[in-house]
Motif scaffolding. Structure first.
Motif, mmCIF file in Angstrom:
data_model
loop_
_atom_site.group_PDB
_atom_site.id
_atom_site.type_symbol
_atom_site.label_atom_id
_atom_site.label_comp_id
_atom_site.label_asym_id
_atom_site.label_seq_id
_atom_site.Cartn_x
_atom_site.Cartn_y
_atom_site.Cartn_z
ATOM 1 N N GLN A 158 -2.262 -4.996 -7.589
ATOM 2 C CA GLN A 158 -1.721 -4.045 -6.620
ATOM 3 C C GLN A 158 -2.841 -3.408 -5.797
ATOM 4 O O GLN A 158 -2.692 -3.202 -4.592
ATOM 5 C CB GLN A 158 -0.933 -2.952 -7.349
ATOM 6 C CG GLN A 158 0.209 -3.464 -8.203
ATOM 7 C CD GLN A 158 1.550 -3.293 -7.531
ATOM 8 O OE1 GLN A 158 1.725 -2.406 -6.705
ATOM 9 N NE2 GLN A 158 2.498 -4.155 -7.858
ATOM 10 N N ILE A 159 -3.927 -3.098 -6.470
ATOM 11 C CA ILE A 159 -5.051 -2.488 -5.759
ATOM 12 C C ILE A 159 -5.626 -3.467 -4.741
ATOM 13 O O ILE A 159 -5.889 -3.106 -3.594
ATOM 14 C CB ILE A 159 -6.132 -2.038 -6.765
ATOM 15 C CG1 ILE A 159 -5.608 -0.865 -7.610
ATOM 16 C CG2 ILE A 159 -7.405 -1.623 -6.031
ATOM 17 C CD1 ILE A 159 -6.473 -0.514 -8.790
ATOM 18 N N ASP A 160 -5.790 -4.703 -5.160
ATOM 19 C CA ASP A 160 -6.301 -5.720 -4.241
ATOM 20 C C ASP A 160 -5.372 -5.887 -3.047
ATOM 21 O O ASP A 160 -5.814 -6.006 -1.906
ATOM 22 C CB ASP A 160 -6.456 -7.062 -4.962
ATOM 23 C CG ASP A 160 -7.591 -7.035 -5.970
ATOM 24 O OD1 ASP A 160 -8.384 -6.071 -5.928
ATOM 25 O OD2 ASP A 160 -7.677 -7.954 -6.805
ATOM 26 N N LYS B 254 -2.099 7.418 3.766
ATOM 27 C CA LYS B 254 -1.211 7.390 2.600
ATOM 28 C C LYS B 254 -1.574 6.239 1.666
ATOM 29 O O LYS B 254 -1.498 6.351 0.446
ATOM 30 C CB LYS B 254 0.234 7.236 3.054
ATOM 31 C CG LYS B 254 0.790 8.440 3.783
ATOM 32 C CD LYS B 254 1.197 9.531 2.817
ATOM 33 C CE LYS B 254 1.797 10.716 3.574
ATOM 34 N NZ LYS B 254 2.161 11.804 2.644
ATOM 35 N N MET B 255 -1.971 5.136 2.284
ATOM 36 C CA MET B 255 -2.318 3.972 1.502
ATOM 37 C C MET B 255 -3.553 4.218 0.660
ATOM 38 O O MET B 255 -3.644 3.794 -0.489
ATOM 39 C CB MET B 255 -2.559 2.812 2.472
ATOM 40 C CG MET B 255 -1.963 1.523 1.997
ATOM 41 S SD MET B 255 -1.907 0.316 3.302
ATOM 42 C CE MET B 255 -0.152 0.025 3.365
ATOM 43 N N LEU B 256 -4.486 4.943 1.247
ATOM 44 C CA LEU B 256 -5.702 5.281 0.519
ATOM 45 C C LEU B 256 -5.372 6.186 -0.666
ATOM 46 O O LEU B 256 -5.908 6.017 -1.764
ATOM 47 C CB LEU B 256 -6.683 5.976 1.468
ATOM 48 C CG LEU B 256 -8.125 6.045 0.993
ATOM 49 C CD1 LEU B 256 -8.666 4.643 0.727
ATOM 50 C CD2 LEU B 256 -8.991 6.757 2.027
ATOM 51 N N GLU C 184 -4.737 6.678 -6.551
ATOM 52 C CA GLU C 184 -3.862 6.931 -7.697
ATOM 53 C C GLU C 184 -3.862 5.732 -8.640
ATOM 54 O O GLU C 184 -3.967 5.879 -9.861
ATOM 55 C CB GLU C 184 -2.442 7.221 -7.181
ATOM 56 C CG GLU C 184 -1.558 7.902 -8.192
ATOM 57 C CD GLU C 184 -0.285 8.431 -7.548
ATOM 58 O OE1 GLU C 184 0.662 8.733 -8.274
ATOM 59 O OE2 GLU C 184 -0.230 8.527 -6.300
ATOM 60 N N LEU C 185 -3.745 4.552 -8.053
ATOM 61 C CA LEU C 185 -3.734 3.334 -8.860
ATOM 62 C C LEU C 185 -5.060 3.147 -9.588
ATOM 63 O O LEU C 185 -5.088 2.738 -10.754
ATOM 64 C CB LEU C 185 -3.462 2.117 -7.962
ATOM 65 C CG LEU C 185 -2.035 1.958 -7.457
ATOM 66 C CD1 LEU C 185 -1.920 0.743 -6.550
ATOM 67 C CD2 LEU C 185 -1.066 1.821 -8.618
#
Lengths: 143, 143
Positions: free
Chosen positions: A107-109, B117-119, B124-125
């Motif tokens: 997900q991070i990738d 928001k993506m950052l 968080e991940l």
DNA sequence: TATAACATTAACGTTAACGTTAGATTTAGT
DNA sequence: ACTAAATCTAACGTTAACGTTAATGTTATA
């Protein structure tokens, strides 16, 4: 503590009442408290949770399934106590944790990929904007 | 020059043939050349165009309508010669350009919001990932 | 030249994500 | 206490983005 009825929540979040009930129906948000007669009563936290979901949906362009997947993952990590009694349990836990770790990495990738592409698009848009501005200024000079 | 038939394009892009025809149907990609008997013949550029669409759809999570909107905007800027004969034409052009500029700005701002928001989500991940790694390492030490 | 593997259009089917309507209660205001 | 407004469940409707099937024609190859 203060409780909100569904219409208040709808106005606060910008969602329709139908959508809020639907999100509950598919398990995206936890079912709120009910009054004795069945009216949904939301806490402030419920509303916050809902707003997070909206941000993820609107801003990140995730499907509701993807959101559900992510929220489940998060709960799995946060709620698990990771206690075990014997070697078998331990092994199972380890497997589970490694599985979660693997999913998280993916997900991070994916997010990194998305951000990269997004930056490219942004640059493209800014170039277009620049062109438009230039044309407008030239007209100004001539006009 | 070399031309590709729809099955080749499908394999190359990962889309189904139905999807490719559908994208043409809704005007998302330009109708390719046809053989005398009606078979679609795609150029290398057609395929590249298609790949761009896929990236925007998959990676950015845009709807096909949004994509269509964006592509139309881009074409409007690129194809317009911005010539004019009289004051009325000039005024119209100016209006149009300012309208385009306004839309572009909104899209750019939106992209910035999304990236922000993506950052946050990525952070968080990564925190979750860190927690999982820590737990795994503790087990390793104990195990 | 036959036949298998492609191509075409047309039309109906499917899933997600809600909208809309109906019919029955509940709550709120006078 | 009554009426208007809001709530509930249930069910059918809608749109986007394709999938699937059918009926028919075309291209490639043994």
């Amino acid at each position: 503590m203060q409780r909100f009825k569904i219409d208040d929540v709808a106005k606060e979040t910008g969602l329709t009442k139908r959508t809020i009930r639907y999100y509950e129906e598919i398990g995206l948000i936890k079912p709120p408290e009910r009054s004795e007669k069945g009216t949904r009563l939301y806490t402030k936290e419920d509303v916050e949770q809902l707003k997070k979901v909206i941000a993820a949906r609107e801003v990140l362009g995730f499907s509701l399934q993807e959101l559900h997947h992510f929220l489940t993952l998060k709960k799995a990590i946060e709620s698990h106590h990771f206690e075990y009694r014997n070697a078998v349990d331990q092994d199972e836990k380890k497997q589970e944790l490694q599985n979660i770790a693997s999913i998280l990495r993916k997900q991070i990738d994916m997010l990194e990929q998305k951000m990269k592409k997004m930056l490219e698009l942004k640059n493209e848009l800014e170039q277009l904007e620049q062109r438009v501005q230039t044309i407008l200024q030239e007209e100004e000079r001539r006009g």
